[in-house]
Design a protein around this motif. Structure first.
Motif, PDB file in Angstrom:
ATOM      1  N   ASN A 148       0.822  -1.216   0.000  1.00 46.75           N
ATOM      2  CA  ASN A 148       0.000   0.000   0.000  1.00 46.75           C
ATOM      3  C   ASN A 148       0.854   1.264   0.000  1.00 46.75           C
ATOM      4  OD1 ASN A 148      -3.175  -0.450   0.510  1.00 46.75           O
ATOM      5  ND2 ASN A 148      -2.040  -2.152   1.390  1.00 46.75           N
ATOM      6  N   LEU A 149       1.951   1.249   0.753  1.00 50.93           N
ATOM      7  CA  LEU A 149       2.829   2.411   0.784  1.00 50.93           C
ATOM      8  C   LEU A 149       3.482   2.635  -0.575  1.00 50.93           C
ATOM      9  CD1 LEU A 149       4.119   4.669   2.404  1.00 50.93           C
ATOM     10  CD2 LEU A 149       5.874   3.064   3.170  1.00 50.93           C
ATOM     11  N   ALA A 150       3.898   1.564  -1.237  1.00 48.69           N
ATOM     12  CA  ALA A 150       4.500   1.690  -2.564  1.00 48.69           C
ATOM     13  C   ALA A 150       3.492   2.230  -3.576  1.00 48.69           C
ATOM     14  CB  ALA A 150       5.039   0.335  -3.021  1.00 48.69           C
ATOM     15  N   PHE A 151       2.256   1.757  -3.497  1.00 48.60           N
ATOM     16  CA  PHE A 151       1.208   2.242  -4.412  1.00 48.60           C
ATOM     17  C   PHE A 151       0.940   3.728  -4.176  1.00 48.60           C
ATOM     18  CE2 PHE A 151      -3.275   2.976  -5.498  1.00 48.60           C
ATOM     19  CZ  PHE A 151      -3.261   2.591  -6.835  1.00 48.60           C
TER      20      PHE A 151
ATOM     21  N   LEU B  95      -8.152  -2.217   8.885  1.00 48.84           N
ATOM     22  CA  LEU B  95      -7.482  -0.986   9.291  1.00 48.84           C
ATOM     23  C   LEU B  95      -6.820  -0.288   8.104  1.00 48.84           C
ATOM     24  CD1 LEU B  95      -5.838  -2.033  12.687  1.00 48.84           C
ATOM     25  CD2 LEU B  95      -7.769  -0.484  12.343  1.00 48.84           C
ATOM     26  N   VAL B  96      -6.212  -1.067   7.209  1.00 48.32           N
ATOM     27  CA  VAL B  96      -5.590  -0.484   6.017  1.00 48.32           C
ATOM     28  C   VAL B  96      -6.636   0.186   5.135  1.00 48.32           C
ATOM     29  CG1 VAL B  96      -4.417  -1.043   3.848  1.00 48.32           C
ATOM     30  CG2 VAL B  96      -3.591  -2.008   6.000  1.00 48.32           C
ATOM     31  N   PHE B  97      -7.752  -0.505   4.929  1.00 49.64           N
ATOM     32  CA  PHE B  97      -8.846   0.075   4.133  1.00 49.64           C
ATOM     33  C   PHE B  97      -9.398   1.328   4.814  1.00 49.64           C
ATOM     34  CE2 PHE B  97     -13.414   0.347   3.134  1.00 49.64           C
ATOM     35  CZ  PHE B  97     -13.339   0.521   1.762  1.00 49.64           C
ATOM     36  N   ALA B  98      -9.512   1.279   6.141  1.00 55.36           N
ATOM     37  CA  ALA B  98     -10.011   2.431   6.888  1.00 55.36           C
ATOM     38  C   ALA B  98      -9.077   3.631   6.751  1.00 55.36           C
ATOM     39  CB  ALA B  98     -10.202   2.068   8.358  1.00 55.36           C
ATOM     40  N   LEU B  99      -7.761   3.386   6.702  1.00 53.89           N
ATOM     41  CA  LEU B  99      -6.809   4.478   6.528  1.00 53.89           C
ATOM     42  C   LEU B  99      -7.021   5.198   5.191  1.00 53.89           C
ATOM     43  CD1 LEU B  99      -3.364   3.211   7.895  1.00 53.89           C
ATOM     44  CD2 LEU B  99      -4.795   5.034   8.791  1.00 53.89           C
TER      45      LEU B  99
ATOM     46  N   ILE C 289      -3.147  16.393  11.085  1.00 55.82           N
ATOM     47  CA  ILE C 289      -3.235  15.009  10.606  1.00 55.82           C
ATOM     48  C   ILE C 289      -1.882  14.496  10.122  1.00 55.82           C
ATOM     49  CG2 ILE C 289      -5.667  15.178   9.997  1.00 55.82           C
ATOM     50  CD1 ILE C 289      -4.856  15.487   7.084  1.00 55.82           C
ATOM     51  N   ASP C 290      -0.927  15.397   9.912  1.00 56.68           N
ATOM     52  CA  ASP C 290       0.443  14.989   9.601  1.00 56.68           C
ATOM     53  C   ASP C 290       1.342  15.058  10.832  1.00 56.68           C
ATOM     54  OD1 ASP C 290      -0.304  14.624   6.997  1.00 56.68           O
ATOM     55  OD2 ASP C 290       0.650  16.445   6.239  1.00 56.68           O
ATOM     56  N   LEU C 291       1.179  16.114  11.609  1.00 55.16           N
ATOM     57  CA  LEU C 291       2.088  16.349  12.734  1.00 55.16           C
ATOM     58  C   LEU C 291       1.881  15.350  13.868  1.00 55.16           C
ATOM     59  CD1 LEU C 291       4.315  18.139  13.860  1.00 55.16           C
ATOM     60  CD2 LEU C 291       2.551  19.651  14.778  1.00 55.16           C
ATOM     61  N   LEU C 292       0.629  15.029  14.197  1.00 54.82           N
ATOM     62  CA  LEU C 292       0.367  14.098  15.297  1.00 54.82           C
ATOM     63  C   LEU C 292       0.955  12.708  15.032  1.00 54.82           C
ATOM     64  CD1 LEU C 292      -3.264  15.073  16.398  1.00 54.82           C
ATOM     65  CD2 LEU C 292      -1.108  15.572  17.543  1.00 54.82           C
ATOM     66  N   PRO C 293       0.706  12.099  13.846  1.00 60.30           N
ATOM     67  CA  PRO C 293       1.359  10.803  13.594  1.00 60.30           C
ATOM     68  C   PRO C 293       2.876  10.897  13.531  1.00 60.30           C
ATOM     69  CG  PRO C 293       0.230  11.583  11.626  1.00 60.30           C
ATOM     70  CD  PRO C 293      -0.215  12.458  12.750  1.00 60.30           C
TER      71      PRO C 293
ATOM     72  N   LEU D  81      -1.088  10.045   3.742  1.00 61.09           N
ATOM     73  CA  LEU D  81      -1.197   8.592   3.732  1.00 61.09           C
ATOM     74  C   LEU D  81       0.169   7.931   3.899  1.00 61.09           C
ATOM     75  CD1 LEU D  81      -3.635   6.725   3.492  1.00 61.09           C
ATOM     76  CD2 LEU D  81      -3.133   6.467   1.069  1.00 61.09           C
ATOM     77  N   ALA D  82       1.200   8.514   3.304  1.00 58.56           N
ATOM     78  CA  ALA D  82       2.549   7.967   3.464  1.00 58.56           C
ATOM     79  C   ALA D  82       3.002   8.029   4.922  1.00 58.56           C
ATOM     80  CB  ALA D  82       3.530   8.732   2.577  1.00 58.56           C
ATOM     81  N   ILE D  83       2.660   9.111   5.603  1.00 60.92           N
ATOM     82  CA  ILE D  83       3.020   9.240   7.013  1.00 60.92           C
ATOM     83  C   ILE D  83       2.296   8.191   7.847  1.00 60.92           C
ATOM     84  CG2 ILE D  83       2.861  10.748   9.035  1.00 60.92           C
ATOM     85  CD1 ILE D  83       3.236  13.123   7.140  1.00 60.92           C
ATOM     86  N   TRP D  84       1.020   8.011   7.598  1.00 63.99           N
ATOM     87  CA  TRP D  84       0.234   7.053   8.384  1.00 63.99           C
ATOM     88  C   TRP D  84       0.691   5.613   8.140  1.00 63.99           C
ATOM     89  CZ3 TRP D  84      -2.817   7.900  12.396  1.00 63.99           C
ATOM     90  CH2 TRP D  84      -3.329   9.192  12.585  1.00 63.99           C
TER      91      TRP D  84
END
Length: 328
Positions: free
Chosen positions: A48-51, A129-133, A193-197, A91-94
């Motif tokens: 998923n990260l590569a996509f 969880l991946v789909f939810a992300l 949404i970027d800083l917290l993760p 999404l990459a960060i998460w």
């Protein structure tokens, strides 16, 4: 001959696209070849990260090439550019945080094995969880679309603006209905949404580093010290995860500081290529680290790049005389 600012940015975008697309396609190919009857959670996250990285480069950087070449973007292209940049970055960060948490759990089981063997049948839960992300991140970033469009009020008299304005993406702008919405969503929510993760990611990185230090210092006692390839794979993967954490946090913080704290930086000649490198640099570098994070993926990548070599022995083919940890 001095290169124009647009030419420099086009060259940077082309290099990033090549590195990212080649690395991530290789990563997806090797991951797909490694998937058998038992689908590892790490394979799902890496895939998923590569996509996500490929989408970032094939959409964002291609549109930047079109823009820097002087063609210009219409309102729809501006919406796609802005949304894809925000969406793929978050999404990459998460997903990186997800991978870090997974290997933090694995190395914790290596260093501090539980009394009972933990159940590993959580594949469906991770898939959900991946789909939810994907869904949640899409929902969080979607409000950017209706407020983004083409800027029709470009300044025409300033020569400096005309020379560098096209490289600052001044044609595309995001305007909210009121200042309160801009402050709460544009400046607080999208940053949060970027800083917290990222903050959680740093804490996880410190935890992984501490566990690796404990493993290195442990000699005898209650901590199990195995001598098998499965444990070695987990330890190697954790070191690569630390490198990923360093990369993504350094790229994001550098981009945030240059974009929001140095107001006049984007007017400089060299600003657009640097900003492009910071936005897409992680997607271009990370796949080459991710190919080493799993032994099977590493073997497939080596066999793809260096055909004709002897096939290495699988890490699962361990001698019966060697004790294998069930926790790695």
């Amino acid at each position: 001959m001095e290169l124009s600012a647009g030419t420099v940015e086009i060259v940077v975008c082309v290099v990033l696209i090549f590195l990212s697309v080649f690395g991530n396609l290789l990563l997806i190919y090797c991951t797909r070849r490694c998937i058998g009857e038992h689908l590892r959670i790490s394979f799902i996250l890496i895939f998923n990260l590569a996509f996500d990285h490929i989408v970032n480069n094939l959409v964002v950087n291609v549109l930047k090439i079109v823009y820097a070449s002087g063609v210009g973007l219409d309102s729809a292209s501006c919406k796609v550019l802005m949304f894809t940049t925000v969406f793929t970055t978050s999404l990459a960060i998460w997903f990186t945080l997800y991978i870090a948490l997974l290997y933090c759990f694995k190395v914790c089981q290596v260093v501090h094995p539980p009394v009972e063997v933990a159940s590993t049948n959580h594949r469906k839960c991770h898939l959900v969880l991946v789909f939810a992300l994907w869904v949640v991140c899409f929902a969080f970033c979607s409000p950017v679309v209706p407020y983004t469009g083409k800027n029709e009020n470009l300044t025409g008299g300033n020569e400096t603006y005309q020379q560098h304005g096209i490289l600052n993406y001044s044609e595309c702008k995001t305007e909210y209905r009121n200042e309160q919405l801009e402050f709460l969503y544009g400046k607080i929510f999208l940053v949060a949404i970027d800083l917290l993760p990222l903050i959680i990611l740093l804490l996880v990185g410190f935890r992984i580093a501490h566990l690796l230090w404990e493993h290195k210092k442990a000699t005898y006692g209650g901590i199990w010290i195995g001598d098998n390839t499965t444990e070695a794979e987990v330890l190697r993967a954790c070191k690569l995860v630390l490198a990923l954490i360093f990369l993504i946090t350094s790229f994001w913080i550098s981009h945030f500081v240059l974009m929001h704290c140095l107001k006049h930086f984007k007017n400089y000649y060299f600003a657009p290529p640097i900003m492009t490198g910071l936005i897409s640099g992680y997607s271009a570098v990370s796949p080459y680290l991710l190919t080493l994070i799993n032994y099977k993926i590493k073997v497939k990548a080596e066999s793809f790049c260096c055909k004709g070599e002897k096939k290495p022995v699988s890490p699962t083919a361990v001698s019966p005389s060697v004790e294998v940890s069930p926790y790695a």
